[in-house]
Design a protein around this motif. Structure first.
Motif, PDB file in Angstrom:
ATOM      1  N   THR A  22      43.388   9.449 -43.380  1.00  0.00           N
ATOM      2  CA  THR A  22      43.027   9.585 -41.972  1.00  0.00           C
ATOM      3  C   THR A  22      42.598  11.021 -41.719  1.00  0.00           C
ATOM      4  OG1 THR A  22      44.507   7.777 -41.302  1.00  0.00           O
ATOM      5  CG2 THR A  22      43.830   9.319 -39.584  1.00  0.00           C
ATOM      6  N   ASP A 171      43.407   5.073 -40.704  1.00  0.00           N
ATOM      7  CA  ASP A 171      42.427   4.443 -41.592  1.00  0.00           C
ATOM      8  C   ASP A 171      42.675   2.951 -41.750  1.00  0.00           C
ATOM      9  OD1 ASP A 171      43.730   4.107 -44.772  1.00  0.00           O
ATOM     10  OD2 ASP A 171      44.864   5.109 -43.198  1.00  0.00           O
ATOM     11  N   LEU A 173      43.267  -0.719 -40.418  1.00  0.00           N
ATOM     12  CA  LEU A 173      43.194  -1.649 -39.297  1.00  0.00           C
ATOM     13  C   LEU A 173      44.243  -2.744 -39.402  1.00  0.00           C
ATOM     14  CD1 LEU A 173      39.317  -2.072 -38.991  1.00  0.00           C
ATOM     15  CD2 LEU A 173      40.818  -0.561 -37.685  1.00  0.00           C
ATOM     16  N   HIS A 188      39.231   4.221 -35.758  1.00  0.00           N
ATOM     17  CA  HIS A 188      39.337   3.894 -37.178  1.00  0.00           C
ATOM     18  C   HIS A 188      38.792   5.067 -37.974  1.00  0.00           C
ATOM     19  CE1 HIS A 188      38.056   1.122 -40.723  1.00  0.00           C
ATOM     20  NE2 HIS A 188      39.252   1.644 -40.935  1.00  0.00           N
TER      21      HIS A 188
END
Length: 200
Positions: A22, A171, A173, A188
């Motif tokens: 992320t 990152d 979902l 995202h």
């Protein structure tokens, strides 16, 4: 600071950030294992043990939490805080700019499934207001639950019982749907980019 402090019950706005893949491009725990194998030869004796854990996890014989108990057992033979400092001395530069303090706009929560001895160090360097991670003991074993899925929400609510979550960045979902569900806005994280989306 870590998540052992319970904050005020006053309502205020926060943003929540995942860490691995992320604001950092790869899985920090896996990279740390490689780093330690290179810099601390005494960890080599744990290679068969770690491989056994990975195999059992792949065969769905053990949980992710139990697999971590295998692969992080090597920290019992290294100075893990010092190792984490040296690790981040090398890899901190790869943090995406939008995850750094100067780019964050409000009270910020770093919430990761990675080990506390890694996330506490980098979270402190990046000056996150609250740092939540998977807690490990001196032998590398997970204390409590892996900070993952719904456990992230539980831990956030434990230390921040009454806040407005504005933005959530992750990152994943799938695994981070629970923390995405807390946010007014969801992003995202893909290769350093932040893609807004609506959770359905």
């Amino acid at each position: 600071m870590n998540d052992r402090k319970i904050y005020s019950t006053d309502v205020f706005d926060v943003d929540v950030y995942d860490f691995d893949r992320t604001i950092f491009p790869v899985d920090s725990g896996s990279l740390f294992i490689s780093y330690c194998l290179l810099h601390y030869p005494q960890t080599w004796i744990f290679i068969p043990y770690g491989l056994a854990g990975l195999t059992k996890y792949a065969l769905r014989e053990i949980s992710l939490r139990d697999m971590k108990n295998y692969v992080f057992r090597f920290v019992s033979v290294i100075p893990k805080e010092k190792a984490a400092e040296k690790f981040w001395d090398k890899y901190e530069k790869f943090i995406y700019p939008w995850g750094r303090k100067e780019s964050r706009r409000r009270f910020s929560v770093l919430c990761s499934a990675s080990p506390d001895f890694l996330i506490n160090e980098i979270g402190s360097r990046l000056e996150f207001d609250v740092i939540i991670s998977t807690i490990h003991d001196e032998k590398g074993r997970v204390i409590g639950q892996n900070c993952h899925d719904n456990e992230k929400v539980r831990r956030i609510r434990e230390v921040l019982p009454n806040v407005n979550v504005i933005n959530v960045y992750s990152d994943s979902l799938d695994h981070d749907r629970p923390i995405f569900s807390l946010g007014q806005h969801c992003f995202h994280a893909v290769n350093g980019a932040r893609i807004p989306f609506v959770l359905k």
